[in-house]
Design an enzyme around this catalytic site. Structure first.
Site, PDB file in Angstrom:
ATOM      1  N   CYS A   1      -0.549  44.968  33.738  1.00 36.54           N
ATOM      2  CA  CYS A   1      -1.166  43.751  34.238  1.00 36.54           C
ATOM      3  C   CYS A   1      -0.470  42.564  33.593  1.00 36.54           C
ATOM      4  CB  CYS A   1      -2.662  43.737  33.948  1.00 36.54           C
ATOM      5  SG  CYS A   1      -3.105  43.758  32.192  1.00 36.54           S
TER       6      CYS A   1
ATOM      7  N   HIS B   1       2.640  44.713  21.694  1.00 37.93           N
ATOM      8  CA  HIS B   1       2.849  44.087  23.001  1.00 37.93           C
ATOM      9  C   HIS B   1       3.614  42.767  22.839  1.00 37.93           C
ATOM     10  CE1 HIS B   1       2.458  42.644  26.953  1.00 37.93           C
ATOM     11  NE2 HIS B   1       1.176  42.286  26.964  1.00 37.93           N
TER      12      HIS B   1
ATOM     13  N   CYS C   1       3.118  38.955  30.957  1.00 34.58           N
ATOM     14  CA  CYS C   1       3.325  40.290  30.404  1.00 34.58           C
ATOM     15  C   CYS C   1       4.306  41.124  31.221  1.00 34.58           C
ATOM     16  CB  CYS C   1       1.995  41.035  30.325  1.00 34.58           C
ATOM     17  SG  CYS C   1       0.692  40.134  29.468  1.00 34.58           S
TER      18      CYS C   1
END
Length: 390
Positions: free
Chosen positions: A377, A347, A86
């Protein structure tokens, strides 16, 4: 040494993976589009580019950065693929900034590309057996009961909620506000300066111009969110739902990072300074908390405090992550994700960090400038963060 500055920052609109507008647009096409746009928007001569660094995730090798550079004729620039899951595109910007600060490079394009819709599906043979797992996804960390490596709703969402003492109602309220803020930003035209139109391919071969985030829901409501079933009803007290989680999405983002002296000499206008960048690891059980630990590390290394930061982008991989950050770091919720985030915009894993920085730059500009932090994170118990000044 000349400090790193950002002279151009762009992103595509974010699409819903597999059934959204970018479902038939390849990662290679997104990479070429975003690279061409970041150069054009910044008025950058392609021959000045030293390197292209794009984050990738869930791909089977290759380097989309080099593919895009060659497609656009930017042959003299290299092309690097990096993967911090991510936080990949935040790390791409950090790596570019470090190269600039070292004096070894003068202008680097950094960002990320994610096409869940067209990424390769892998097969994997279980060692010492004839069993083959189809549609296999590389794990982020060795699995455990408390931190499964393919179910982030437990590893990130639920574990973070437990650690911070968050309720379902608090997480749903955060998610609802995220949608409301994203819709308000779209309606106000706040994303127009940062979004690059993509000519998205349809199944019949026709194309459509895609330039508005399609994941935010206008019909989101507290009642609708409260009606959603939890993802693991067998776990006592489990409170993570599809509504207070991020989406599965396609998009790309890119930022041009240059030496301040070089930008001045070439007539390139800085839109932000990069003041710090870092990453941090943690026990995978506390992946969501790793974002908070990374913020602490970043501020410490940069000699700043929470009170110095005007706006924050803390990715909503799950609503529990920014909520926990606000609670543990004493950050006002009013200055976090002011234009929405993962629960609403979506995302697109490898592209999210670049999307966040691009939005953060524009939100700070509208508010007269100041310091901003983008943090998130990342799979396997990691975090990434970048500090900028507009």
């Amino acid at each position: 040494m000349s400090s790193p500055v950002i002279v151009s920052a762009v992103r595509t609109a974010v699409a819903t993976a597999r059934k959204g507008t970018l479902a038939n647009t390849s990662g290679e096409a997104l990479a070429a589009t975003i690279l061409g746009a970041v150069l054009a928007r910044g008025g950058i001569d392609p021959s000045l580019v030293d390197d292209v660094i794009f984050a990738e995730s869930l791909y089977g090798g290759g380097a989309l950065a080099r593919h895009a550079a060659v497609e656009l004729g930017v042959f003299q620039a290299g092309g690097m693929a990096i993967n911090r899951h991510c936080a990949g595109s935040l790390s791409a910007v950090g790596l570019a900034s470090a190269q600039i600060l070292s004096g070894m490079e003068r202008l680097i394009i950094a960002g990320g590309v994610q096409s869940v819709s067209t990424g390769p599906m892998m097969r994997w043979r279980v060692p010492a057996s004839d069993e083959v797992e189809d549609f296999w996804m590389p794990p982020t960390h060795p699995a455990s009961e408390e931190a499964p490596n393919r179910d982030m709703s437990i590893t990130v969402g639920w574990n973070t909620a437990k650690a911070a003492g968050l309720t379902r109602e608090e997480m749903d309220a955060w998610a609802l506000r995220s949608h409301q803020r994203a819709i308000a930003a779209i309606d106000a035209g706040n994303f127009k300066d940062e979004i690059v139109p993509v000519q998205a391919l349809h199944m019949d071969g026709s194309t459509v111009t895609f330039d508005v985030d399609e994941y935010p829901r206008r019909d989101s409501s507290a009642e609708r969110l409260a009606s959603l079933k939890v993802l693991h009803p067998e776990i006592d007290g489990f409170s993570i739902t599809a509504g207070n989680s991020s989406g599965v999405n396609d998009a790309a983002s890119a930022l041009a990072v240059a030496s301040a002296d070089f930008a001045n000499n070439e007539g390139l206008a800085p839109i932000a300074r990069v003041l710090g960048w870092t990453a941090k690891g943690a026990d995978p059980r506390f992946t969501g908390i790793a974002a908070i630990d990374t913020i602490r590390k970043l501020l410490d290394r940069a000699g700043r405090s929470v009170g110095d930061i005007k706006l924050w982008e803390i990715n909503e991989a799950f609503a529990s992550v920014p909520l926990a950050a606000c609670r543990m770091l004493d950050i006002s919720e009013e200055v976090v994700n002011v234009s929405g985030s993962g629960c609403s915009i979506g995302h697109p894993i490898a592209a999210s960090g670049g999307r966040m920085l691009t939005t953060l730059i524009n939100d700070l500009k509208r508010r007269g400038g100041g310091l901003g932090v983008a943090a998130m994170c990342a799979g396997g118990g990691q975090g990434g963060a970048v500090l900028i000044e507009v």
